[in-house]
Design a protein around this motif. Structure first.
Motif, short mmCIF file in Angstrom:
data_model
loop_
_atom_site.label_atom_id
_atom_site.label_comp_id
_atom_site.label_asym_id
_atom_site.label_seq_id
_atom_site.Cartn_x
_atom_site.Cartn_y
_atom_site.Cartn_z
N ASP A 24 0.78 -1.05 0.05
CA ASP A 24 -0.12 -0.04 -0.10
C ASP A 24 0.87 1.36 -0.03
N GLN A 80 -7.81 1.66 -5.68
CA GLN A 80 -8.26 0.46 -5.15
C GLN A 80 -9.77 0.67 -4.27
N SER A 85 -6.91 -4.26 0.27
CA SER A 85 -5.70 -3.80 0.10
C SER A 85 -5.16 -4.08 -1.24
N LEU A 86 -4.17 -3.41 -1.50
CA LEU A 86 -3.53 -3.70 -2.99
C LEU A 86 -3.08 -5.22 -3.14
N SER A 89 -6.26 -7.51 -3.33
CA SER A 89 -6.86 -7.59 -4.56
C SER A 89 -6.06 -8.23 -5.81
N HIS A 90 -4.86 -7.86 -5.69
CA HIS A 90 -3.82 -8.52 -6.65
C HIS A 90 -3.91 -10.17 -6.44
N ALA A 292 -11.52 -4.41 -9.17
CA ALA A 292 -10.19 -4.22 -8.84
C ALA A 292 -9.61 -2.86 -9.48
N ALA A 296 -3.50 -2.53 -8.22
CA ALA A 296 -3.78 -3.98 -8.42
C ALA A 296 -3.14 -4.29 -10.17
#
Length: 444
Positions: A24, A80, A85-86, A89-90, A292, A296
């Motif tokens: 993040d 995001q 969180s990034l 999501s990734h 997303a 991400a």
């Protein structure tokens, strides 16, 4: 604008750990968020004042679902969402599926008896022999230098009709370039820009099963391979269906997936894109599909070894330097006839074999200690031999990965380099890309 015609009908991997704070913290530094390039008197930027930002057809949906909006490519876009969180999501994209709003991209149609010849002048790819409903990556080129104006995916959707997607951050430059090139080319080509249209990317290993459940048309997705496209209708929550949308198998994450185009020229984008996206989310359920954002998307595309225009590609970079020589088929290498061919074709033969070769090469690098960002210096034996153009902590690998250019001869995998991060040298190792193996759905 010259050349504007009538609109046409368009239509589990194991998780590696990466702390939320570590990824993040990289949001503000993501190269995708701020892009400013110049060529002569042309300037394009993504950090325009908020009052000047465009809204995609999904803007209200992003706000309603907790999207954290940032300026990007002249649009207000989600970086995001509040529910993830990034890194989360990734990982969700890698393990399930995510839906990305990519409506900031610019959609075009080139149509007419000379459309293929026009595109073959501006790009090094072949279009007259391209299969119908097939797409491929290419580059628009500057005459004389062979520098990349923009990268693009082009789909042949009819006998004399091509669907073209270009980068939103290059909007003004690309439009001026295309307008001027059409003026010099002559007749037989109609150019339609599909402003205000919706474009979404459904990406991840569960993308195909989700799309299959959402289709209101008979489509055999098992035989719709990477680089193929089809027109189809999607189911809506009220029992009705969308107009025909263009579904292309591919994407920017390295995962299997689809890009879905909603043509706002024929149908109100605000009335068709959002209901279709809401229907996809409902059909899949939150355990299989989530929204997303740009954060991400950037880490996924870098793991996939894909370029970001304005960072990894620009007006001074040729396809050969960028490692994109594969977009040039053999017949075009033999005949030329495209912008910059007099520079690019000699570069295809290395200096060691009597050709012009190139002085620099795009490479992937794993960096120890701290993530390297755009602009970080690359050294070998104390000498500057290149620079980083993109970098991010990899959620999948739990390593710091980067992309950049190094002196020709130093591009071999395993080559050790020094990367200067915040004034301190960090060890870097040249690594083959993609960093994470791609999982496209291909024949065989």
């Amino acid at each position: 604008m010259k050349g504007i015609g009538n609109a046409v009908r368009a239509a589990p991997r194991v998780r590696a750990s990466l702390t939320k704070t570590r990824l993040d913290a990289s949001v503000a530094a993501l190269p995708a968020i701020k892009i400013i390039q110049q060529r002569g008197d042309i300037r394009y930027a993504s950090n325009a004042a908020n009052s000047d930002l465009k809204k995609t057809p999904l803007y209200d949906l992003h706000i309603a679902r907790g999207g954290k909006m940032v300026p990007f490519a002249g649009h207000s876009m989600p970086v995001q969402y509040n529910n993830a969180s990034l890194a989360e999501s990734h990982h969700f994209t890698r393990n399930h599926a995510s839906l990305f709003d990519v409506s900031h991209m610019v959609q075009h149609i080139f149509k007419g008896p000379n459309a293929a010849a026009f595109l073959e002048k501006l790009t090094p790819s072949g279009w007259s022999n391209q299969g119908i409903m097939q797409s491929k990556l290419t580059t628009f080129l500057w005459p004389g230098t062979g520098g990349i104006v923009d990268d693009s995916v082009i789909t042949r959707i009819g006998e004399d009709e091509y669907y073209v997607v270009t980068n939103g951050a290059c909007f003004e430059k690309d439009c001026k370039y295309l307008d001027e090139e059409l003026g010099r080319f002559g007749g037989g080509v109609e150019w339609t820009r599909l402003d205000g249209s919706g474009l979404v990317a459904l990406q991840g290993p569960q993308a195909a099963e989700i799309l299959k459940a959402a289709l209101a048309s008979e489509v055999n997705l098992d035989k719709l391979y990477f680089g193929n496209a089809v027109y189809a209708d999607l189911k809506l929550a009220d029992g009705s269906k969308t107009h025909p949308v263009l579904i292309s198998r591919g994407g920017y994450t390295g995962e299997d997936g689809f890009e879905i185009s909603f043509n706002g020229k024929l149908y109100p984008a605000l009335e068709t894109t959002t209901p279709a996206v809401e229907s996809l989310l409902k059909i899949a359920g939150p355990e299989r599909l989530q929204l997303a954002g740009l954060g991400a998307r950037d880490s996924l595309r870098l793991e996939a070894g894909m370029c970001l225009y304005g960072n990894d590609l620009d007006d001074t970079t040729t396809p050969v330097e960028a490692g994109l020589a594969w977009v040039i088929p053999k017949d075009r290498r033999d005949t030329g006839g495209f912008h910059g061919a007099e520079v690019i074709i000699p570069q295809l033969t290395p200096k060691s074999k009597g050709g012009a070769g190139v002085d620099r090469r795009r490479v992937g690098i794993v960096v120890e200690g701290a993530p390297a960002r755009d602009g970080a210096e690359v050294q070998k034996d104390g000498q500057t031999i290149g620079k980083i153009t993109s970098g991010v902590p990899s959620p999948t690998l739990s390593k710091n990965i980067a992309m950049g250019y190094v002196k020709d001869g130093l591009q071999k995998a395993g080559t050790e380099l020094d990367i200067v991060v915040r004034g301190r040298k960090r060890k870097g190792v040249v690594t083959k890309m993609p960093f994470v193996p791609s999982r496209y759905h291909k024949a065989g």
